[in-house]
Design a protein around this motif. Structure first.
Motif, PDB file in Angstrom:
ATOM      1  N   CYS A  66       0.839  -1.209   0.000  1.00 53.26           N
ATOM      2  CA  CYS A  66       0.000   0.000   0.000  1.00 53.26           C
ATOM      3  C   CYS A  66       0.873   1.258   0.000  1.00 53.26           C
ATOM      4  N   GLY A  67       0.549   2.182  -0.902  1.00 51.90           N
ATOM      5  CA  GLY A  67       1.221   3.481  -0.939  1.00 51.90           C
ATOM      6  C   GLY A  67       2.495   3.519  -1.754  1.00 51.90           C
ATOM      7  N   GLU A  68       3.030   2.356  -2.165  1.00 51.22           N
ATOM      8  CA  GLU A  68       4.258   2.341  -2.957  1.00 51.22           C
ATOM      9  C   GLU A  68       3.962   2.677  -4.417  1.00 51.22           C
ATOM     10  N   THR A  69       4.909   3.349  -5.071  1.00 49.64           N
ATOM     11  CA  THR A  69       4.800   3.660  -6.489  1.00 49.64           C
ATOM     12  C   THR A  69       5.735   2.739  -7.272  1.00 49.64           C
ATOM     13  N   TRP A  70       5.186   2.089  -8.264  1.00 54.43           N
ATOM     14  CA  TRP A  70       5.953   1.147  -9.084  1.00 54.43           C
ATOM     15  C   TRP A  70       5.865   1.538 -10.551  1.00 54.43           C
ATOM     16  N   GLN A  71       6.890   1.170 -11.282  1.00 54.85           N
ATOM     17  CA  GLN A  71       6.902   1.371 -12.730  1.00 54.85           C
ATOM     18  C   GLN A  71       6.400   0.115 -13.413  1.00 54.85           C
ATOM     19  N   LEU A  72       5.404   0.277 -14.271  1.00 56.21           N
ATOM     20  CA  LEU A  72       4.837  -0.828 -15.039  1.00 56.21           C
ATOM     21  C   LEU A  72       5.313  -0.673 -16.472  1.00 56.21           C
ATOM     22  N   GLY A  73       5.756  -1.754 -17.089  1.00 54.79           N
ATOM     23  CA  GLY A  73       6.278  -1.629 -18.437  1.00 54.79           C
ATOM     24  C   GLY A  73       6.136  -2.864 -19.288  1.00 54.79           C
ATOM     25  N   THR A  74       6.405  -2.674 -20.576  1.00 55.76           N
ATOM     26  CA  THR A  74       6.467  -3.759 -21.541  1.00 55.76           C
ATOM     27  C   THR A  74       7.477  -3.388 -22.601  1.00 55.76           C
ATOM     28  N   ASP A  82       1.244  -8.416 -21.070  1.00 50.76           N
ATOM     29  CA  ASP A  82       2.139  -8.799 -19.980  1.00 50.76           C
ATOM     30  C   ASP A  82       2.703  -7.541 -19.327  1.00 50.76           C
ATOM     31  N   VAL A  83       2.735  -7.525 -18.010  1.00 50.92           N
ATOM     32  CA  VAL A  83       3.208  -6.353 -17.274  1.00 50.92           C
ATOM     33  C   VAL A  83       4.421  -6.729 -16.432  1.00 50.92           C
TER      34      VAL A  83
END
Length: 222
Positions: A66-74, A82-83
């Motif tokens: 909770c509260g963390e920021t993540w980078q999503l990519g392909t 697919d992530v």
């Protein structure tokens, strides 16, 4: 006077053969009927549910704290929808992987081969497939998958899990070049664009490299 002459042939009608033949036909017909009924039951129990439309999309959350920021990519060749997920702060190794939405674990084990990449040897040999992974059935023909976990999953097949429950840690097992979480959402047999907290992720086709940042709302009520 000669007694009765034996010719070697039965002196009584062969009715027992006809009776036996009728019994054989009855057994064969009964067996065929049983097979037809078994197939019909299988179709109703297995095939029919697969043909039904999927239920409403669950309110999936990012599978991280909770509260963390993540980078999503392909990237090209990654496969549509697919992530790959990487934290924007701190190291990825060993970060908790959480359940996106409540459901039942259907797979918890090894996909392909593990390879030798670890926090102590990040450039170790690359394995095959997803390495340590988990699949969760959320009902309504919805499913999520979590791949490249660091170590054996913390859950077992058949276990009911709640949203936000930890199922493993981020690693680089399988065919992985760096520690990250490979994540998928599926509807029936199809992969679909992942949504988080009701918002599309933006990760769709793999014809180009693409990244976006999302903040996790996978927060367990106190």
């Amino acid at each position: 006077m000669l007694g009765p002459v034996t010719t070697g042939r039965p002196t009584t009608p062969r009715t027992h053969r006809r009776v036996r033949s009728r019994r054989t036909r009855i057994v064969l017909v009964s067996g065929a009927v049983a097979v037809v009924l078994a197939v019909a039951v299988l179709v109703v129990a297995v095939v029919v549910p697969l043909l039904r439309p999927a239920g409403p999309r669950p309110l999936f959350q990012l599978p991280v704290a909770c509260g963390e920021t993540w980078q999503l990519g392909t990237y090209p060749g990654h496969d549509d929808y697919d992530v790959d997920m990487f934290p924007t702060e701190g190291r990825a190794w060993g970060r908790p992987v959480l359940v996106s939405y409540a459901g039942e674990v259907t797979v918890a084990g090894i996909n392909g081969s593990l390879g030798g990449r670890t926090p102590e040897d990040p450039d170790g040999s690359r394995g095959r497939g997803g390495g340590y992974w988990v699949k969760i059935d959320h009902g309504g023909k919805w499913e999520t998958q979590y791949l490249h976990l660091l170590e054996p999953p913390l859950v077992r097949v058949g276990q009911r899990v709640a949203q936000g429950e930890q199922i493993g840690r981020v690693g680089s097992t399988g065919n992985s070049g760096a520690p990250h979480l490979h994540y998928e959402q599926r509807r029936g047999w199809e992969k679909v664009e992942a949504h988080f907290d009701g918002v599309p992720s933006g990760i769709t086709h793999d014809d180009t490299e693409y990244t976006v940042k999302r903040k996790s709302n996978n927060c367990v009520p106190e």
